[in-house]
Design a protein around this motif. Structure first.
Motif, PDB file in Angstrom:
ATOM      1  N   ASP A  42     -17.211  26.223 -20.054  1.00  0.00           N
ATOM      2  CA  ASP A  42     -16.830  26.638 -21.403  1.00  0.00           C
ATOM      3  C   ASP A  42     -15.326  26.884 -21.478  1.00  0.00           C
ATOM      4  O   ASP A  42     -14.620  26.858 -20.472  1.00  0.00           O
ATOM      5  N   ALA A  43     -14.844  27.100 -22.670  1.00  0.00           N
ATOM      6  CA  ALA A  43     -13.403  27.256 -22.892  1.00  0.00           C
ATOM      7  C   ALA A  43     -12.836  28.447 -22.128  1.00  0.00           C
ATOM      8  O   ALA A  43     -11.693  28.393 -21.662  1.00  0.00           O
ATOM      9  N   ASP A  44     -13.610  29.517 -21.984  1.00  0.00           N
ATOM     10  CA  ASP A  44     -13.127  30.681 -21.227  1.00  0.00           C
ATOM     11  C   ASP A  44     -12.887  30.320 -19.766  1.00  0.00           C
ATOM     12  O   ASP A  44     -11.890  30.718 -19.173  1.00  0.00           O
ATOM     13  N   ASP A  45     -13.815  29.553 -19.179  1.00  0.00           N
ATOM     14  CA  ASP A  45     -13.648  29.115 -17.783  1.00  0.00           C
ATOM     15  C   ASP A  45     -12.398  28.254 -17.636  1.00  0.00           C
ATOM     16  O   ASP A  45     -11.627  28.409 -16.687  1.00  0.00           O
ATOM     17  N   VAL A  46     -12.208  27.342 -18.578  1.00  0.00           N
ATOM     18  CA  VAL A  46     -11.051  26.440 -18.532  1.00  0.00           C
ATOM     19  C   VAL A  46      -9.763  27.241 -18.676  1.00  0.00           C
ATOM     20  O   VAL A  46      -8.805  27.050 -17.921  1.00  0.00           O
ATOM     21  N   PHE A  47      -9.735  28.167 -19.643  1.00  0.00           N
ATOM     22  CA  PHE A  47      -8.542  28.982 -19.859  1.00  0.00           C
ATOM     23  C   PHE A  47      -8.212  29.799 -18.614  1.00  0.00           C
ATOM     24  O   PHE A  47      -7.059  29.852 -18.175  1.00  0.00           O
ATOM     25  N   LYS A  48      -9.226  30.434 -18.018  1.00  0.00           N
ATOM     26  CA  LYS A  48      -9.008  31.225 -16.796  1.00  0.00           C
ATOM     27  C   LYS A  48      -8.458  30.358 -15.669  1.00  0.00           C
ATOM     28  O   LYS A  48      -7.561  30.779 -14.934  1.00  0.00           O
ATOM     29  N   ALA A  49      -8.995  29.155 -15.526  1.00  0.00           N
ATOM     30  CA  ALA A  49      -8.536  28.258 -14.461  1.00  0.00           C
ATOM     31  C   ALA A  49      -7.089  27.823 -14.695  1.00  0.00           C
ATOM     32  O   ALA A  49      -6.292  27.773 -13.760  1.00  0.00           O
ATOM     33  N   LEU A  50      -6.743  27.536 -15.935  1.00  0.00           N
ATOM     34  CA  LEU A  50      -5.369  27.119 -16.244  1.00  0.00           C
ATOM     35  C   LEU A  50      -4.372  28.250 -16.015  1.00  0.00           C
ATOM     36  O   LEU A  50      -3.247  28.028 -15.578  1.00  0.00           O
ATOM     37  N   MET A  51      -4.773  29.481 -16.320  1.00  0.00           N
ATOM     38  CA  MET A  51      -3.863  30.623 -16.256  1.00  0.00           C
ATOM     39  C   MET A  51      -3.955  31.428 -14.968  1.00  0.00           C
ATOM     40  O   MET A  51      -3.169  32.346 -14.758  1.00  0.00           O
ATOM     41  N   ALA A  52      -4.887  31.125 -14.099  1.00  0.00           N
ATOM     42  CA  ALA A  52      -5.115  31.936 -12.898  1.00  0.00           C
ATOM     43  C   ALA A  52      -3.850  32.115 -12.079  1.00  0.00           C
ATOM     44  O   ALA A  52      -3.541  33.210 -11.640  1.00  0.00           O
ATOM     45  N   HIS A  53      -3.087  31.084 -11.858  1.00  0.00           N
ATOM     46  CA  HIS A  53      -1.878  31.169 -11.046  1.00  0.00           C
ATOM     47  C   HIS A  53      -0.816  32.030 -11.719  1.00  0.00           C
ATOM     48  O   HIS A  53      -0.025  32.684 -11.053  1.00  0.00           O
ATOM     49  N   GLU A  54      -0.805  32.008 -13.021  1.00  0.00           N
ATOM     50  CA  GLU A  54       0.171  32.799 -13.763  1.00  0.00           C
ATOM     51  C   GLU A  54       0.039  34.286 -13.407  1.00  0.00           C
ATOM     52  O   GLU A  54       1.005  35.009 -13.380  1.00  0.00           O
ATOM     53  N   ASP A  55      -1.179  34.731 -13.131  1.00  0.00           N
ATOM     54  CA  ASP A  55      -1.431  36.136 -12.809  1.00  0.00           C
ATOM     55  C   ASP A  55      -1.513  36.379 -11.307  1.00  0.00           C
ATOM     56  O   ASP A  55      -1.749  37.505 -10.883  1.00  0.00           O
ATOM     57  N   GLU A  56      -1.379  35.340 -10.511  1.00  0.00           N
ATOM     58  CA  GLU A  56      -1.530  35.435  -9.052  1.00  0.00           C
ATOM     59  C   GLU A  56      -2.916  35.943  -8.662  1.00  0.00           C
ATOM     60  O   GLU A  56      -3.075  36.647  -7.683  1.00  0.00           O
ATOM     61  N   ILE A  57      -3.916  35.610  -9.488  1.00  0.00           N
ATOM     62  CA  ILE A  57      -5.290  35.935  -9.143  1.00  0.00           C
ATOM     63  C   ILE A  57      -6.116  34.667  -9.256  1.00  0.00           C
ATOM     64  O   ILE A  57      -5.763  33.752  -9.984  1.00  0.00           O
ATOM     65  N   LYS A  58      -7.226  34.649  -8.548  1.00  0.00           N
ATOM     66  CA  LYS A  58      -8.113  33.499  -8.617  1.00  0.00           C
ATOM     67  C   LYS A  58      -9.076  33.681  -9.780  1.00  0.00           C
ATOM     68  O   LYS A  58      -9.409  34.802 -10.157  1.00  0.00           O
ATOM     69  N   ALA A  59      -9.545  32.566 -10.292  1.00  0.00           N
ATOM     70  CA  ALA A  59     -10.570  32.619 -11.326  1.00  0.00           C
ATOM     71  C   ALA A  59     -11.844  33.201 -10.715  1.00  0.00           C
ATOM     72  O   ALA A  59     -12.102  33.039  -9.525  1.00  0.00           O
ATOM     73  N   ASP A  60     -12.610  33.903 -11.540  1.00  0.00           N
ATOM     74  CA  ASP A  60     -13.858  34.478 -11.057  1.00  0.00           C
ATOM     75  C   ASP A  60     -14.808  33.367 -10.630  1.00  0.00           C
ATOM     76  O   ASP A  60     -14.828  32.302 -11.242  1.00  0.00           O
ATOM     77  N   PRO A  61     -15.610  33.638  -9.606  1.00  0.00           N
ATOM     78  CA  PRO A  61     -16.595  32.624  -9.207  1.00  0.00           C
ATOM     79  C   PRO A  61     -17.624  32.446 -10.326  1.00  0.00           C
ATOM     80  O   PRO A  61     -17.851  33.366 -11.117  1.00  0.00           O
ATOM     81  N   PRO A  62     -18.253  31.278 -10.389  1.00  0.00           N
ATOM     82  CA  PRO A  62     -19.228  31.050 -11.461  1.00  0.00           C
ATOM     83  C   PRO A  62     -20.414  32.009 -11.353  1.00  0.00           C
ATOM     84  O   PRO A  62     -20.788  32.415 -10.251  1.00  0.00           O
ATOM     85  N   GLU A  63     -20.982  32.340 -12.494  1.00  0.00           N
ATOM     86  CA  GLU A  63     -22.129  33.253 -12.529  1.00  0.00           C
ATOM     87  C   GLU A  63     -23.346  32.646 -11.836  1.00  0.00           C
ATOM     88  O   GLU A  63     -24.063  33.315 -11.125  1.00  0.00           O
ATOM     89  N   ASN A  64     -23.587  31.364 -12.084  1.00  0.00           N
ATOM     90  CA  ASN A  64     -24.762  30.685 -11.525  1.00  0.00           C
ATOM     91  C   ASN A  64     -24.329  29.419 -10.788  1.00  0.00           C
ATOM     92  O   ASN A  64     -24.530  28.317 -11.283  1.00  0.00           O
TER      93      ASN A  64
END
Length: 184
Positions: free
Chosen positions: A115-137
């Protein structure tokens, strides 16, 4: 997480490359709401043309497109604009393609449907120096194996003997696997 107002001073050009028109349209609208200047392409050729004419700061590229492999777009983007952040989407995830995507410059690799939230988190993850959360399922190891076998089977034009040879497994074992339903 970086919010949209904090991003206003950054280049938010985004290229979406996917041949699934309804998904492309939904993702385009969702990313525009998050402040991105979105351009779309529905093929490798169209994506390459967009990258060559005006390389975006961000890209979300489907791995398998009708006219080729979306990794070509990622590779060209990184050549033209090394600071660009690309995310690869695929319905046929496996470790080898994920490694290849990252080697070519992708910052993340997401399985469809994302979903768009997953995509947004992946695109911005490096900006915050954090990794995207692992998928729920996440897919189970059995499901990943089954998906890989199905993909190779399809690439071998549904030829059981050829698929078994390429997977280095006994033909009867492969037939039993193919006869079963997909694991969860």
């Amino acid at each position: 997480m970086t919010s949209v107002p904090e991003l206003l001073d950054k280049d938010l050009s985004l290229l979406l490359v996917d041949d699934d028109k309804p998904f492309l349209t939904r993702l385009e609208r969702a990313m525009q709401k998050r402040g991105f200047d979105v351009r779309t392409a529905d093929s490798v050729a169209a994506g390459m043309a967009q990258v060559k004419s005006n390389p975006p700061a961000f890209a979300v590229v489907d791995m398998r497109l009708e006219d080729g492999n979306g990794l070509e777009v990622v590779s060209t983007l990184k050549e033209r604009r090394p600071d660009a952040r690309a995310v690869v989407l695929t319905g046929y995830g496996n470790i080898a393609t994920a490694v290849t995507a990252v080697k070519l410059g992708a910052v993340d690799y997401l399985a469809k449907p994302a979903d768009a939230d997953d995509v947004f988190k992946a695109l911005m993850a490096h900006e915050d120096e954090i990794k995207a959360d692992p998928p729920e399922n996440p897919m189970s190891a059995d499901r990943v194996r089954w998906e890989h076998i199905q993909r190779v089977y399809e690439l071998c034009d549904r030829n059981v003997s050829e698929t078994a040879r390429r997977l280095n497994m006994h033909r009867r074992t492969l037939q039993r696997i193919l006869a079963k339903r997909a694991p969860r």
